[in-house]
Scaffold this active site. Structure first.
Site, PDB file in Angstrom:
ATOM      1  N   ARG A  16      11.229  -2.173  10.921  1.00  0.00           N
ATOM      2  CA  ARG A  16      10.141  -1.755  11.807  1.00  0.00           C
ATOM      3  C   ARG A  16       9.953  -2.776  12.919  1.00  0.00           C
ATOM      4  O   ARG A  16      10.078  -3.980  12.687  1.00  0.00           O
ATOM      5  CB  ARG A  16       8.841  -1.638  10.995  1.00  0.00           C
ATOM      6  CG  ARG A  16       8.393  -0.206  10.820  1.00  0.00           C
ATOM      7  CD  ARG A  16       7.277  -0.057   9.838  1.00  0.00           C
ATOM      8  NE  ARG A  16       6.049  -0.752  10.196  1.00  0.00           N
ATOM      9  CZ  ARG A  16       4.916  -0.652   9.490  1.00  0.00           C
ATOM     10  NH1 ARG A  16       4.869   0.116   8.417  1.00  0.00           N
ATOM     11  NH2 ARG A  16       3.838  -1.306   9.857  1.00  0.00           N
ATOM     12  N   LYS A  36       0.833  -1.210   0.000  1.00  0.00           N
ATOM     13  CA  LYS A  36       0.000   0.000   0.000  1.00  0.00           C
ATOM     14  C   LYS A  36       0.868   1.260   0.000  1.00  0.00           C
ATOM     15  O   LYS A  36       0.680   2.159  -0.816  1.00  0.00           O
ATOM     16  CB  LYS A  36      -0.952   0.008   1.219  1.00  0.00           C
ATOM     17  CG  LYS A  36      -1.894  -1.189   1.262  1.00  0.00           C
ATOM     18  CD  LYS A  36      -2.839  -1.155   2.445  1.00  0.00           C
ATOM     19  CE  LYS A  36      -2.177  -1.285   3.810  1.00  0.00           C
ATOM     20  NZ  LYS A  36      -1.497  -2.580   4.047  1.00  0.00           N
ATOM     21  N   ARG A  77      11.533  -6.040   4.674  1.00  0.00           N
ATOM     22  CA  ARG A  77      11.303  -4.594   4.545  1.00  0.00           C
ATOM     23  C   ARG A  77      12.268  -3.797   5.432  1.00  0.00           C
ATOM     24  O   ARG A  77      12.566  -4.177   6.565  1.00  0.00           O
ATOM     25  CB  ARG A  77       9.867  -4.235   4.955  1.00  0.00           C
ATOM     26  CG  ARG A  77       9.693  -2.718   4.997  1.00  0.00           C
ATOM     27  CD  ARG A  77       8.267  -2.280   5.042  1.00  0.00           C
ATOM     28  NE  ARG A  77       7.556  -2.761   6.223  1.00  0.00           N
ATOM     29  CZ  ARG A  77       6.265  -2.546   6.404  1.00  0.00           C
ATOM     30  NH1 ARG A  77       5.561  -1.890   5.512  1.00  0.00           N
ATOM     31  NH2 ARG A  77       5.681  -3.010   7.502  1.00  0.00           N
ATOM     32  N   ARG A  89     -10.156   0.289   8.385  1.00  0.00           N
ATOM     33  CA  ARG A  89      -9.614  -1.057   8.550  1.00  0.00           C
ATOM     34  C   ARG A  89     -10.604  -1.971   9.282  1.00  0.00           C
ATOM     35  O   ARG A  89     -10.292  -3.123   9.565  1.00  0.00           O
ATOM     36  CB  ARG A  89      -8.311  -0.958   9.352  1.00  0.00           C
ATOM     37  CG  ARG A  89      -7.302  -2.010   9.000  1.00  0.00           C
ATOM     38  CD  ARG A  89      -6.064  -1.785   9.800  1.00  0.00           C
ATOM     39  NE  ARG A  89      -5.217  -0.807   9.181  1.00  0.00           N
ATOM     40  CZ  ARG A  89      -3.901  -0.962   9.013  1.00  0.00           C
ATOM     41  NH1 ARG A  89      -3.295  -2.028   9.435  1.00  0.00           N
ATOM     42  NH2 ARG A  89      -3.201  -0.022   8.451  1.00  0.00           N
ATOM     43  N   ARG A  91      -0.676  -9.599  12.833  1.00  0.00           N
ATOM     44  CA  ARG A  91      -1.249  -8.538  11.974  1.00  0.00           C
ATOM     45  C   ARG A  91      -2.072  -9.169  10.846  1.00  0.00           C
ATOM     46  O   ARG A  91      -3.123  -8.657  10.478  1.00  0.00           O
ATOM     47  CB  ARG A  91      -0.120  -7.666  11.394  1.00  0.00           C
ATOM     48  CG  ARG A  91       0.505  -6.772  12.464  1.00  0.00           C
ATOM     49  CD  ARG A  91       1.861  -6.247  12.054  1.00  0.00           C
ATOM     50  NE  ARG A  91       1.826  -5.425  10.871  1.00  0.00           N
ATOM     51  CZ  ARG A  91       2.902  -5.173  10.101  1.00  0.00           C
ATOM     52  NH1 ARG A  91       4.082  -5.708  10.411  1.00  0.00           N
ATOM     53  NH2 ARG A  91       2.794  -4.400   9.061  1.00  0.00           N
TER      54      ARG A  91
END
Ligand code: AP5
Length: 212
Positions: free
Chosen positions: A159, A13, A126, A87, A170
């Site tokens: 992160r 996203k 990431r 969400r 998640r």
């Protein structure tokens, strides 16, 4: 243009939002980024939200809806691209109310469809710039110099919620609380499905073909 991006964590996203923004001058509003700024600044919202974010759960609807009411009021007339909001169905209903109050309507809800396997691979690799928020990946889109942001030369980090056990939580939160939005936006005729499993340029070109 007023659009929302829906998709599991790691669907791309944030990455694709940057590409869409280079084609359309819209305000990119990421709830994750706003929350992380609040955490860094130690605001009451940040202190409360951190507990949920660290564990991979969703921050309670009431906090998010209030935060977005304030953020959307900063840009009453312009276009926007919401990344990470709504969400839950309760957030989607609140957004509908907010839009009505502001005499606006949504143009599309874009669903970046991605398998759980892709998500785990993407989030495991990431890296993000802690200064400007640019997004990298250790193999798919590495920085030129290890640990240094290509955009602003800031430090590039992993992160805290990109650890495998948190990624799994998640993903469960996505399947339980966010996936029902697909039906919500299908019913209103706003849903646009985009296959987001392929490489960056393939996803970008699917989005372009869909008009974004
Ligand atoms: P948030 O920051 O919104 O996290 P998220 O939805 O889990 O999404 P991500 O930012 O992890 O992924 P992304 O889809 O943007 O992927 P990216 O482009 O980085 O939210 C964090 C937390 O805040 C939540 O867990 C929750 O606690 C809270 N929160 C936020 N909003 C909330 C709300 N509305 N309600 C309640 N709580 C809320 O890409 C991922 C990686 O893949 C990168 O390394 C990238 O380089 C790579 N990549 C991207 N596309 C490709 C591709 N096509 N091929 C190969 N690699 C790719």
């Amino acid at each position: 243009m007023k659009i929302i991006l829906i998709g599991p964590p790691g669907a791309g996203k944030g990455t694709q939002a940057a590409a869409v923004k280079s084609r359309f001058p819209v305000d990119h509003i990421s709830t994750g980024d706003i929350l992380r700024e609040n955490v860094r600044a130690g605001t009451p919202l940040g202190v409360e939200a951190k507990k949920f974010m660290d564990s991979g759960s969703l921050v309670p609807d009431a906090l998010i809806i209030e935060m977005m009411r304030e953020r959307l009021a900063e840009n009453p007339a312009g276009g926007f691209m919401l990344d990470g909001f709504p969400r839950t169905v309760a957030q989607a209903e609140a957004l509908d109310e907010l839009m009505k109050e502001m005499s606006m309507s949504l143009d599309a809800a874009i669903l970046l469809e991605t398998s759980d396997e892709t998500v785990v691979k993407r989030l495991g690799g990431r890296r993000v710039c802690s200064s400007c928020g640019a997004i990298f990946h250790i193999t798919e889109n590495p920085t030129s110099v290890d640990g240094v942001c290509d955009v602003c030369a800031g430090p590039v980090i992993r992160r805290g919620d990109d650890r495998e056990e948190v990624i799994r939580r998640r993903l469960s939160a996505y399947h339980k609380d966010t996936a029902p939005l697909v039906e919500y936006y299908e019913k209103s005729g706003l849903l646009r499905r985009v296959d987001a499993n392929g490489p960056f340029d393939a996803v970008k070109s699917h989005l372009e073909s869909a008009g974004f």
